[in-house]
Write a protein that holds these residues in place. Structure first.
Motif, PDB file in Angstrom:
ATOM      1  N   PHE A  92      26.181 -38.598 -28.761  1.00  0.00           N
ATOM      2  CA  PHE A  92      25.772 -39.172 -27.480  1.00  0.00           C
ATOM      3  C   PHE A  92      26.576 -38.569 -26.326  1.00  0.00           C
ATOM      4  O   PHE A  92      26.014 -38.166 -25.296  1.00  0.00           O
ATOM      5  N   ILE A  93      27.889 -38.502 -26.495  1.00  0.00           N
ATOM      6  CA  ILE A  93      28.745 -37.946 -25.441  1.00  0.00           C
ATOM      7  C   ILE A  93      28.410 -36.479 -25.194  1.00  0.00           C
ATOM      8  O   ILE A  93      28.346 -36.018 -24.051  1.00  0.00           O
ATOM      9  N   GLN A  94      28.183 -35.745 -26.271  1.00  0.00           N
ATOM     10  CA  GLN A  94      27.829 -34.342 -26.124  1.00  0.00           C
ATOM     11  C   GLN A  94      26.478 -34.190 -25.426  1.00  0.00           C
ATOM     12  O   GLN A  94      26.278 -33.302 -24.602  1.00  0.00           O
ATOM     13  N   GLY A  95      25.539 -35.072 -25.769  1.00  0.00           N
ATOM     14  CA  GLY A  95      24.236 -35.047 -25.107  1.00  0.00           C
ATOM     15  C   GLY A  95      24.343 -35.325 -23.619  1.00  0.00           C
ATOM     16  O   GLY A  95      23.636 -34.703 -22.809  1.00  0.00           O
ATOM     17  N   LEU A  96      25.215 -36.257 -23.237  1.00  0.00           N
ATOM     18  CA  LEU A  96      25.433 -36.528 -21.812  1.00  0.00           C
ATOM     19  C   LEU A  96      25.903 -35.277 -21.083  1.00  0.00           C
ATOM     20  O   LEU A  96      25.431 -34.956 -19.986  1.00  0.00           O
ATOM     21  N   LYS A  97      26.862 -34.591 -21.697  1.00  0.00           N
ATOM     22  CA  LYS A  97      27.432 -33.400 -21.053  1.00  0.00           C
ATOM     23  C   LYS A  97      26.393 -32.288 -20.919  1.00  0.00           C
ATOM     24  O   LYS A  97      26.395 -31.554 -19.922  1.00  0.00           O
ATOM     25  N   LEU A  98      25.520 -32.167 -21.925  1.00  0.00           N
ATOM     26  CA  LEU A  98      24.584 -31.045 -21.945  1.00  0.00           C
ATOM     27  C   LEU A  98      23.307 -31.323 -21.161  1.00  0.00           C
ATOM     28  O   LEU A  98      22.659 -30.383 -20.683  1.00  0.00           O
ATOM     29  N   SER A  99      22.920 -32.600 -21.027  1.00  0.00           N
ATOM     30  CA  SER A  99      21.599 -32.867 -20.434  1.00  0.00           C
ATOM     31  C   SER A  99      21.624 -33.838 -19.268  1.00  0.00           C
ATOM     32  O   SER A  99      21.295 -33.463 -18.136  1.00  0.00           O
ATOM     33  N   LEU A 100      22.009 -35.090 -19.517  1.00  0.00           N
ATOM     34  CA  LEU A 100      21.823 -36.107 -18.485  1.00  0.00           C
ATOM     35  C   LEU A 100      22.648 -35.855 -17.230  1.00  0.00           C
ATOM     36  O   LEU A 100      22.143 -35.969 -16.108  1.00  0.00           O
ATOM     37  N   PHE A 101      23.920 -35.526 -17.389  1.00  0.00           N
ATOM     38  CA  PHE A 101      24.750 -35.260 -16.202  1.00  0.00           C
ATOM     39  C   PHE A 101      24.249 -34.053 -15.406  1.00  0.00           C
ATOM     40  O   PHE A 101      24.079 -34.137 -14.185  1.00  0.00           O
TER      41      PHE A 101
END
Length: 244
Positions: free
Chosen positions: A58-67
């Motif tokens: 989840f944290i990695q996904g935030l860094k790569l996409s949502l942010f």
């Protein structure tokens, strides 16, 4: 590829460190204070492993996409120069993320069950479903409006403290008139909307927007959207209870 693996390992290490205090507290009270063995230890360990992996991804996904998406869209809308489209996007973002929040779905369903058991609504699946859906849409509309107000604050440079203080004074006043059964749900609704989906996108939008506007400071102006997203649902749900 090596960079991605390195980032994943870093996130994995961080997730383990974040969960260790929680595990320590549970183990201390379960084994020493309650003096009872931990029930279903293999299942608990398996669940803990899944939580660690889930947090890491989840944290990695935030860094790569949502942010990046949130910040880039903030920049793009500011460059486009269309206030109407920016406000429409802000409302749609707030509404869409709130509707998709797993925590809000859970709280709305539980609130419907309790309302049915308490005699506020008929204890039938359609009535419970309508109540839960009405609560979800009320909260989602409030979050959409909250993001619109937060974006206007960034654009106009309004002091956030006056808006927040005024909002919570309104909450206190509405609490006096709201049905007792809805007050707790209203206050909890502010917390469940600022969760896993809403916070990353909304925060990134605010920072990206403030960074792209001359005279705005990303630190002082870019943050604060989440505060509106937590405040406005309380007002709307209290109003929902008063009207019903």
């Amino acid at each position: 590829m090596n960079t991605l693996v390195s980032e994943l390992l870093k996130s994995l290490t961080g997730s383990v460190k974040d969960l260790l205090p929680i595990i320590g507290v549970i183990a201390f009270f379960q084994l020493l204070v309650l003096d009872r063995p931990i029930p279903d230890l293999p299942g608990l360990l398996w669940g803990t492993l899944l939580v660690v992996l889930g947090l890491t991804l989840f944290i990695q996904g935030l860094k790569l996409s949502l942010f990046p998406i949130g910040e880039n869209m903030g920049w793009d809308f500011a460059a486009k120069g269309s206030l109407l489209w920016l406000l429409l996007f802000a409302f749609a973002l707030g509404f869409g993320t709130a509707i998709a929040e797993p925590a809000l779905i859970t709280v709305a369903e539980k609130a419907a069950e309790v309302a049915a058991l308490g005699g506020m609504i008929p204890n039938t699946p359609p009535a419970r479903g309508d109540y839960a859906e009405g609560l979800r849409y009320t909260v989602a509309l409030s979050v959409g409006l909250a993001i619109v107000i937060g974006v206007l604050r960034i654009l106009r440079g309004w002091p956030i403290q006056y808006l927040i203080i005024g909002g919570y004074l309104g909450v206190v006043g509405m609490t006096i008139f709201a049905p007792r059964e809805i007050i707790g749900i209203a206050y909890d609704s502010g917390g469940v909307t600022t969760s896993t989906i809403t916070v990353p996108l909304v925060t990134a939008l605010g920072v990206g927007l403030a960074s792209s506007i001359e005279g705005r400071n990303p630190m002082t102006d870019g943050f604060g959207l989440v505060a509106f997203a937590a405040l406005m649902p309380i007002i709307f749900v209290l109003g929902y209870g008063i009207l019903l």
